[in-house]
Scaffold this motif. Structure first.
Motif, mmCIF file in Angstrom:
data_model
loop_
_atom_site.group_PDB
_atom_site.id
_atom_site.type_symbol
_atom_site.label_atom_id
_atom_site.label_comp_id
_atom_site.label_asym_id
_atom_site.label_seq_id
_atom_site.Cartn_x
_atom_site.Cartn_y
_atom_site.Cartn_z
ATOM 1 N N ASN A 122 0.540 1.344 -0.910
ATOM 2 C CA ASN A 122 0.963 0.351 -1.902
ATOM 3 C C ASN A 122 -0.195 -0.437 -2.510
ATOM 4 O O ASN A 122 -0.266 -0.599 -3.722
ATOM 5 C CB ASN A 122 1.983 -0.616 -1.301
ATOM 6 N N GLN A 123 -1.100 -0.934 -1.674
ATOM 7 C CA GLN A 123 -2.188 -1.758 -2.208
ATOM 8 C C GLN A 123 -3.146 -0.937 -3.071
ATOM 9 O O GLN A 123 -3.642 -1.419 -4.072
ATOM 10 C CB GLN A 123 -2.945 -2.449 -1.071
ATOM 11 N N GLN A 126 -1.303 -0.354 -6.350
ATOM 12 C CA GLN A 126 -1.227 -1.597 -7.123
ATOM 13 C C GLN A 126 -2.579 -1.928 -7.751
ATOM 14 O O GLN A 126 -2.637 -2.295 -8.929
ATOM 15 C CB GLN A 126 -0.761 -2.743 -6.223
ATOM 16 N N MET A 145 -3.872 -10.072 -5.795
ATOM 17 C CA MET A 145 -3.433 -9.390 -4.571
ATOM 18 C C MET A 145 -3.775 -10.176 -3.310
ATOM 19 O O MET A 145 -3.377 -9.792 -2.216
ATOM 20 C CB MET A 145 -4.053 -7.988 -4.497
#
Length: 173
Positions: A122-123, A126, A145
């Motif tokens: 996910n990171q 993103q 973030m």
């Protein structure tokens, strides 16, 4: 080219005879289209045949269901991507004339990109999307973030490396 043993082909043929009607109905109920259900049922057996991994006879339905559910998810994902692409085309100031072949190629490319992005953590995903789609700096991404700039640099590098590897694999195929 995949080589399929006669024993594997016979086992898949037996599974086809025993479960095809049930599997087609199972899939058709989920996609609300008998034609798409029939296509996905065929694709299920094709995946089974190409993989060469056959379940025990008692697990056949469960195994076929597992493959079929993945194909149904892929179909819905493709439909969602295609709808988004068509909606984006409608927003263009002038009508964009695109051939059916180009449209299919574009949707296939978008589906591949979507699949690649969803394989990323996910990171990492993103950070790449914030960098590429929103044009944010590494510093801005880090702030959004709530991670360090160094982490963002690593995330983006990891995502770009995955994209490069996928492109190289496609070139080799």
């Amino acid at each position: 080219m995949t080589v399929i043993s006669q024993a594997t082909a016979n086992s898949v043929a037996t599974m086809f005879r025993e479960h095809h009607g049930w599997l087609s109905s199972f899939i058709s109920r989920r996609v609300s289209c008998p034609e798409a259900g029939a296509d996905l049922a065929q694709d299920t057996y094709l995946r089974l045949l190409v993989s060469g991994r056959l379940p025990e006879p008692d697990d056949s339905r469960r195994y076929l269901t597992h493959i079929a559910k993945g194909l149904v998810i892929d179909l819905y994902r493709r439909r969602r991507i295609e709808a988004a692409y068509l909606a984006q085309l409608q927003l263009e100031p002038e009508p964009v004339a695109i051939s059916p072949e180009a449209r299919v190629q574009m949707v296939e490319a978008l589906v591949e990109i979507d699949a690649l992005l969803h394989r990323l953590p996910n990171q990492v995903r993103q950070a790449l999307l914030l960098r590429q789609l929103e044009g944010l700096s590494y510093k801005d991404i880090a702030a959004r973030m709530q991670v360090s700039v160094s982490s963002v640099e690593k995330y983006v590098a990891r995502a770009l490396q995955a994209c490069l590897l996928t492109a190289l694999e496609q070139e080799l195929i």
